[in-house]
Design a protein around this motif. Structure first.
Motif, PDB file in Angstrom:
ATOM      1  N   GLU A 146       0.937  -1.202   0.095  1.00  0.00           N
ATOM      2  CA  GLU A 146      -0.002  -0.055   0.039  1.00  0.00           C
ATOM      3  C   GLU A 146       0.768   1.284   0.081  1.00  0.00           C
ATOM      4  OE1 GLU A 146      -2.881  -0.201   3.252  1.00  0.00           O
ATOM      5  OE2 GLU A 146      -3.599  -2.043   2.404  1.00  0.00           O
ATOM      6  N   ASN A 197      -7.869  -0.119   4.427  1.00  0.00           N
ATOM      7  CA  ASN A 197      -7.099   0.848   5.101  1.00  0.00           C
ATOM      8  C   ASN A 197      -6.972   2.196   4.191  1.00  0.00           C
ATOM      9  OD1 ASN A 197      -6.085   0.150   7.713  1.00  0.00           O
ATOM     10  ND2 ASN A 197      -4.782  -1.409   6.209  1.00  0.00           N
ATOM     11  N   ALA A 198      -7.529   1.854   2.789  1.00  0.00           N
ATOM     12  CA  ALA A 198      -7.471   2.902   1.603  1.00  0.00           C
ATOM     13  C   ALA A 198      -8.937   3.460   1.598  1.00  0.00           C
ATOM     14  CB  ALA A 198      -7.046   2.594   0.374  1.00  0.00           C
ATOM     15  N   THR A 234       1.845   2.988   2.317  1.00  0.00           N
ATOM     16  CA  THR A 234       1.533   4.171   3.314  1.00  0.00           C
ATOM     17  C   THR A 234       1.963   3.724   4.756  1.00  0.00           C
ATOM     18  OG1 THR A 234      -0.548   2.898   3.858  1.00  0.00           O
ATOM     19  CG2 THR A 234      -0.574   4.650   2.216  1.00  0.00           C
TER      20      THR A 234
END
Length: 193
Positions: free
Chosen positions: A105, A132-133, A107
């Motif tokens: 990801e 999470n996004a 992040t």
């Protein structure tokens, strides 16, 4: 004087907004039953184990997909300032999964969602049905994980499979341990009535 007038106007606006929100909420409820937001609700208790040197535990609550990939972290309580960040490795499963997630990801959740550690007490967290996004999670089987680690203390994890889809799950108690003596979850599907 001008500052006092501005403060009074701001207070009146806040009270008006709160009253309006309460009226809207009460008018949207049917039969005086409060509506439960959809998603996975998790309740847990942190205990203070006996011993002379007590430190508040680091804690992570997250969901893994069927392959063990961490799709959503709801709660992450760690010390983020020095000397803290190095200790989040004590949440061994979450840390290993987060390293894998970071590669995919790109992040950093530690900087984005972490909060201060908490002492003994009852707590609640909520998964809203997204990853999470912020993308919706597909229906399927996930693993709910609650992990706690304490400096100069113990390491404990609770894991259980949950099926998220169209069927609600009533409050289900989980087997506790010395760090998290009580835990439970319930699921309300989207668009549930």
């Amino acid at each position: 004087m001008r500052r006092i007038v501005l403060v009074l106007l701001a207070s009146a606006a806040v009270l008006s907004t709160v009253a309006s929100a309460e009226n809207t909420a009460s008018s949207s409820q049917s039969n005086d039953t409060p509506s439960t937001p959809s998603g996975l609700h998790v309740w847990f208790k942190l205990d203070r184990p006996s011993g002379s040197s007590y430190r508040r535990p680091y804690l992570a609550v997250w969901l893994e997909d069927a392959e063990g990939f961490p799709v959503k972290t709801a709660t992450l309580w760690i010390q983020t300032e020095q000397p803290g960040p190095r200790w989040h490795r004590d949440l061994t499963r979450w840390y290993r999964n987060d390293r894998m997630r970071k590669i995919v990801e790109k992040t950093n959740l530690v900087d984005g969602i972490s909060a201060a550690t908490r002492g003994p007490g009852d707590y609640e967290t909520h998964f809203d049905g997204t990853d999470n996004a912020g993308n919706p999670l597909p229906h399927g089987t996930y693993t709910l994980c609650l992990e706690a680690a304490r400096e100069n203390g113990t390491y404990k994890i609770i894991r259980t499979r949950v099926r998220l889809g169209e069927t609600p799950i009533q409050r289900t108690e989980l087997k506790g341990n010395i760090e998290i003596p009580q835990a439970a979850y319930a699921y309300t599907p989207p668009n549930a009535k």
